[in-house]
Scaffold this active site. Structure first.
Site, PDB file in Angstrom:
ATOM      1  N   THR A  13       0.845  -1.192   0.000  1.00  0.00           N
ATOM      2  CA  THR A  13       0.000   0.000   0.000  1.00  0.00           C
ATOM      3  C   THR A  13       0.885   1.249   0.000  1.00  0.00           C
ATOM      4  O   THR A  13       1.997   1.245   0.530  1.00  0.00           O
ATOM      5  CB  THR A  13      -0.947   0.028   1.203  1.00  0.00           C
ATOM      6  N   THR A  16       3.231   4.287  -4.764  1.00  0.00           N
ATOM      7  CA  THR A  16       3.479   5.130  -5.933  1.00  0.00           C
ATOM      8  C   THR A  16       4.729   5.988  -5.830  1.00  0.00           C
ATOM      9  O   THR A  16       5.146   6.592  -6.819  1.00  0.00           O
ATOM     10  CB  THR A  16       2.276   6.050  -6.210  1.00  0.00           C
ATOM     11  N   GLY A  18       8.530   6.954  -3.180  1.00  0.00           N
ATOM     12  CA  GLY A  18       9.344   6.746  -1.984  1.00  0.00           C
ATOM     13  C   GLY A  18       9.583   5.292  -1.628  1.00  0.00           C
ATOM     14  O   GLY A  18       9.898   4.458  -2.484  1.00  0.00           O
ATOM     15  N   GLY A  20       7.518   2.935  -0.600  1.00  0.00           N
ATOM     16  CA  GLY A  20       6.580   1.979  -1.179  1.00  0.00           C
ATOM     17  C   GLY A  20       6.935   1.611  -2.607  1.00  0.00           C
ATOM     18  O   GLY A  20       6.916   0.429  -2.983  1.00  0.00           O
ATOM     19  N   SER A 138       8.203   4.153  12.311  1.00  0.00           N
ATOM     20  CA  SER A 138       9.144   5.258  12.120  1.00  0.00           C
ATOM     21  C   SER A 138      10.023   5.367  13.357  1.00  0.00           C
ATOM     22  O   SER A 138       9.629   4.949  14.453  1.00  0.00           O
ATOM     23  CB  SER A 138       8.375   6.574  11.911  1.00  0.00           C
ATOM     24  N   TYR A 151       1.843  12.630  14.468  1.00  0.00           N
ATOM     25  CA  TYR A 151       2.442  11.610  13.602  1.00  0.00           C
ATOM     26  C   TYR A 151       3.199  10.576  14.433  1.00  0.00           C
ATOM     27  O   TYR A 151       3.068   9.362  14.219  1.00  0.00           O
ATOM     28  CB  TYR A 151       3.388  12.278  12.608  1.00  0.00           C
TER      29      TYR A 151
END
Length: 250
Positions: A13, A16, A18, A20, A138, A151
């Protein structure tokens, strides 16, 4: 040429750009059937062309349950089972305490926490026993960052999903691990810091804090994800694998 993931079915998921995109390319190069998601059709189509091989793009916002259903409907049209899920879709914006809005909070938690949860839960009927799930956390899961508290909280939640889900899925021998990138050279990083000299100065400063002496590349995170998904990591379960050049270890 055959690879470690020859004929495996892999879902990535947020595929598109970076991390992923780099990971989808790596899985494809190893012979996998790869399904990627992205919210914008133009970016999705471009990623499919760049990845090559046996890749399918599904336009989806992973914070929306109906879009997650569309993803797995697309998988089922071609395959009976999923071997690997890389629940990577996510993002965040900076907001200092005192300026955090309900919209900022909701958007970040919907994308990073709700999206990750239901990406995995809705896949369970399709996941084969012994499958591998990798979640994107992260370094902020354990390290404070100014103006990034919302975040950071979402990524701590994602990391703890891995701890708990290995218990929920132990009878099916499904491994769940989290990869935690540090500062990585992606479009998302540029969106945070902007472009131009100021952004480059910020990146240079961040690199100076990393023992490796530089920021990471998406392909380096991808290698860690493929390791966690592979048979080489068959006894690795519930971990948070930091890929950060050593930053949070000092």
């Amino acid at each position: 040429m055959t690879g470690k993931f020859e004929n495996k079915v892999v879902v990535v998921t947020g595929g598109t750009s970076g991390i992923g995109l780099a990971t989808a390319k790596a899985f494809s190069s190893q012979g996998a059937f790869v399904f990627i998601t992205g919210r914008r059709k133009e970016a999705l189509d471009a990623a499919v062309r760049e990845i090559g091989g046996r890749v399918t793009g599904v336009q989806a916002d992973m914070s929306k349950l109906s879009d997650i259903d569309r993803l797995y409907d697309a998988v089922q049209q071609q395959h009976a089972q999923i071997d690997v899920i890389f629940a990577n879709a996510g993002g965040g914006e900076m907001a200092v305490l005192g300026a955090i809005t309900e919209e900022h909070f909701q958007k970040t938690f919907d994308t990073n926490v709700k999206g990750t949860l239901f990406t995995v839960q809705k896949a369970l009927p399709l996941l084969r026993d012994g499958a591998s799930i990798i979640l994107t956390s992260s370094t902020t899961s354990i390290s404070g960052t100014p103006a990034f508290s919302v975040y950071s909280a979402t990524k701590a939640a994602v990391r703890n999903f891995a701890r708990n889900w290995i218990l929920d899925l132990k009878d099916r021998h499904i491994r769940v691990n989290a990869v935690s990138p540090g500062v990585t050279d992606t479009a998302g990083l540029n969106e945070l810091f902007g472009n131009g000299e100021s952004a480059e100065n910020t990146k240079a400063y961040l690199a100076s804090l990393i023992p490796a002496g530089r920021i990471g590349q998406p392909e380096e995170i991808a290698k860690a994800v493929l390791f966690l998904a592979s048979d080489e990591a068959s006894f690795v379960n519930g971990v948070e694998l930091f890929v950060d050049g050593g930053q949070v270890q000092i």
